[in-house]
Design an enzyme around this catalytic site. Sequence first.
Site, short mmCIF file in Angstrom:
data_model
loop_
_atom_site.label_atom_id
_atom_site.label_comp_id
_atom_site.label_asym_id
_atom_site.label_seq_id
_atom_site.Cartn_x
_atom_site.Cartn_y
_atom_site.Cartn_z
N TYR A 85 50.85 27.67 54.04
CA TYR A 85 51.02 27.29 52.64
C TYR A 85 49.90 26.36 52.19
O TYR A 85 49.38 26.48 51.09
CB TYR A 85 52.38 26.60 52.42
CG TYR A 85 52.67 26.38 50.95
CD1 TYR A 85 53.31 27.36 50.21
CD2 TYR A 85 52.25 25.22 50.31
CE1 TYR A 85 53.54 27.19 48.85
CE2 TYR A 85 52.47 25.05 48.95
CZ TYR A 85 53.12 26.03 48.22
OH TYR A 85 53.34 25.86 46.88
N PHE A 137 34.75 37.12 24.97
CA PHE A 137 35.50 38.04 25.81
C PHE A 137 36.97 37.87 25.46
O PHE A 137 37.43 36.76 25.17
CB PHE A 137 35.24 37.82 27.30
CG PHE A 137 35.94 38.86 28.13
CD1 PHE A 137 35.45 40.16 28.15
CD2 PHE A 137 37.10 38.58 28.82
CE1 PHE A 137 36.12 41.16 28.84
CE2 PHE A 137 37.77 39.57 29.51
CZ PHE A 137 37.29 40.87 29.53
N THR A 138 37.72 38.98 25.53
CA THR A 138 39.10 39.00 25.04
C THR A 138 39.95 37.85 25.60
O THR A 138 40.46 37.02 24.84
CB THR A 138 39.75 40.35 25.41
OG1 THR A 138 39.56 40.58 26.80
CG2 THR A 138 39.11 41.49 24.63
N ASP A 228 30.79 31.67 32.30
CA ASP A 228 31.64 32.75 32.78
C ASP A 228 30.78 33.54 33.75
O ASP A 228 29.89 34.30 33.36
CB ASP A 228 32.09 33.62 31.60
CG ASP A 228 33.05 34.73 32.02
OD1 ASP A 228 32.97 35.16 33.19
OD2 ASP A 228 33.85 35.19 31.18
N LYS A 271 35.35 41.45 39.76
CA LYS A 271 34.13 42.15 39.32
C LYS A 271 33.06 41.95 40.39
O LYS A 271 33.17 42.53 41.46
CB LYS A 271 33.68 41.62 37.95
CG LYS A 271 34.81 41.29 36.97
CD LYS A 271 35.46 42.50 36.34
CE LYS A 271 36.66 42.20 35.45
NZ LYS A 271 36.63 41.12 34.50
N ARG A 395 36.15 49.57 23.29
CA ARG A 395 35.68 48.21 23.04
C ARG A 395 35.19 48.19 21.59
O ARG A 395 34.01 48.30 21.33
CB ARG A 395 34.57 47.80 24.02
CG ARG A 395 35.09 47.33 25.37
CD ARG A 395 35.97 46.12 25.22
NE ARG A 395 36.48 45.55 26.47
CZ ARG A 395 37.74 45.15 26.62
NH1 ARG A 395 38.63 45.33 25.68
NH2 ARG A 395 38.12 44.58 27.73
N PHE A 462 44.91 45.83 22.55
CA PHE A 462 44.30 47.06 23.09
C PHE A 462 44.97 47.53 24.37
O PHE A 462 44.96 48.72 24.67
CB PHE A 462 42.80 46.85 23.33
CG PHE A 462 42.50 45.73 24.30
CD1 PHE A 462 42.44 44.42 23.86
CD2 PHE A 462 42.28 46.00 25.63
CE1 PHE A 462 42.17 43.38 24.74
CE2 PHE A 462 42.02 44.97 26.53
CZ PHE A 462 41.97 43.66 26.07
C1 LIG Z 1 37.51 40.44 33.44
C2 LIG Z 1 36.87 39.31 32.77
C3 LIG Z 1 37.54 38.09 32.60
C4 LIG Z 1 39.01 37.90 32.96
O1 LIG Z 1 39.23 38.05 34.30
P1 LIG Z 1 40.55 38.74 34.95
O2 LIG Z 1 40.26 38.70 36.40
O3 LIG Z 1 40.64 40.13 34.39
O4 LIG Z 1 41.72 37.91 34.56
C5 LIG Z 1 36.84 37.04 32.03
N1 LIG Z 1 35.57 37.19 31.61
C6 LIG Z 1 34.91 38.35 31.73
C7 LIG Z 1 33.49 38.46 31.26
C8 LIG Z 1 35.54 39.46 32.30
O5 LIG Z 1 34.89 40.61 32.40
#
Ligand SMILES: *Cc1c(COP(=O)(O)O)cnc(C)c1O
Length: 470
Positions: A85, A137-138, A228, A271, A395, A462
């Site tokens: 843990y 970004f969303t 980011d 990613k 998009r 979306f």
């Molecule tokens: C995917 C993404 C996020 C969010 O990350 P999640 O792992 O999907 O929660 C944030 N910023 C960018 C540029 C992304 O492509």
Amino acid sequence: MAGESLHTMGQQHGRRSWAEPWKIKMVEPLRVTTRAERNAALSEAGYNTFLLRSDDVYIDLLTDSGTSAMSDRQWAGMMLGDEAYAGSRNFYHLEEAVQRYYGYRHVVPTHQGRGAEHLISQTLIKAGDHVPGNMYFTTTRLHQELAGATFHDVIVDVAHDAAAIHPFKGDIDLDKLGALIDEVGADRIPYVSLAGTVNMAGGQPVSMANVRALRALCDRHGIKLMLDATRMVENALFIQEREAGYADQSIAQILLEFCSYTDGAWMSAKKDNLVNIGGWLAVNDDDVFEELRNLVVVYEGLHTYGGLAGRDMEALAIGIAEAVQDEHVRSRVGQVRYLGELLTEWGIPIVQPIGGHAIFLDARRFYAHLEQDLFPAQTLAAELYLDSGIRSMERGIASAGRDPGTGDHHRPKLELTRLTIPRRVYTQAHMDVVAESVKACFDARESARGLRMVYEPKYLRFFQARFEPT
Ligand SMILES: *Cc1c(COP(=O)(O)O)cnc(C)c1O
């Protein structure tokens, strides 16, 4: 860069430079459906590719998020999970990997990127603040808004022009940022939200010169600069190829220098970092870290696991080291470019220059006869699925959501359908099949009539919105 097109720049490393630096050890069969089956599946899914079952999909280009193939080393690492843990050894391995390759002092694991975005937004933003960023970004923007901030897009204008060739369409316009600082005051701007390779602009990179200048501007006003880092490794390749002075530096060196100009980063490890789940947050400031470490316990889990299993953290630590290898990044971006160049040769409108993780079909030009309120990019994603079972994503106007003030649609200049390439998953032959299907839709473009939205969720619509043919 002189005399060379942006497209040929990737080939400077010699013949077949992007051939994959791995071979295949395990395969997963794909299912090919009939047009009648796809028709039924799409109508069941409300013409939203997010609502399709993956069993009904042939080549899945919905996203590069969590869809990477892990290496044998990463799978071996999964067996070394220390599921304690507290104080799991895999956490320390992850912490070390982030410190070594990204250069930040403190690391907080999270279950994925939006977990990290939530924590940093709640920690740094006060109600009434303003957050400038390069496009948006969303999930990032939503977390900033939920924390009480107003988001401002300060990306260079050229980013909004899908056809314009420019090496660094992800750059922040320093004049726009300066004007915002004058307007609202530096004390109402907790940080600048900078994304490496801007997803919504077509995977376009930020230059080292831009982040260096941003650092200086932020220092003058006492504003933090947060990154980011989700696709920062791919951004580093574009700097290596396009920016003077970086051709002989490794991706790892470029990544480290870029991060050094920022105060911290959040990461969707799904990613660049080559894992199926995971994220992290990293900062240099001791006090901010203290606050984050407190908050992560409330929302994600103890600060040494943050919602991840020990085995996930191990795979992530190994993935980070693999992700920064030059041969890996070249083959990854090379495959994206291969698809983009094929489509360009065939006269199909895509965002230029070709970005790092995806090809963005320009639905405005593709379906020039459809107005934006008929969801042209959503329509193209539906047509592509019907044609071949290939899954892509919208998009455009659906992703952009509504203005929280007026309640009207955001109407982004870019109306795009994204073909996102998972890392280390598909072959060049798959890319040929994709290109041919896009061509078939392009040849039949006049018959597309658009969609109307019949169900709209409140947040990030979306993902779950439903549509019907008009
Ligand atoms: C995917 C993404 C996020 C969010 O990350 P999640 O792992 O999907 O929660 C944030 N910023 C960018 C540029 C992304 O492509």
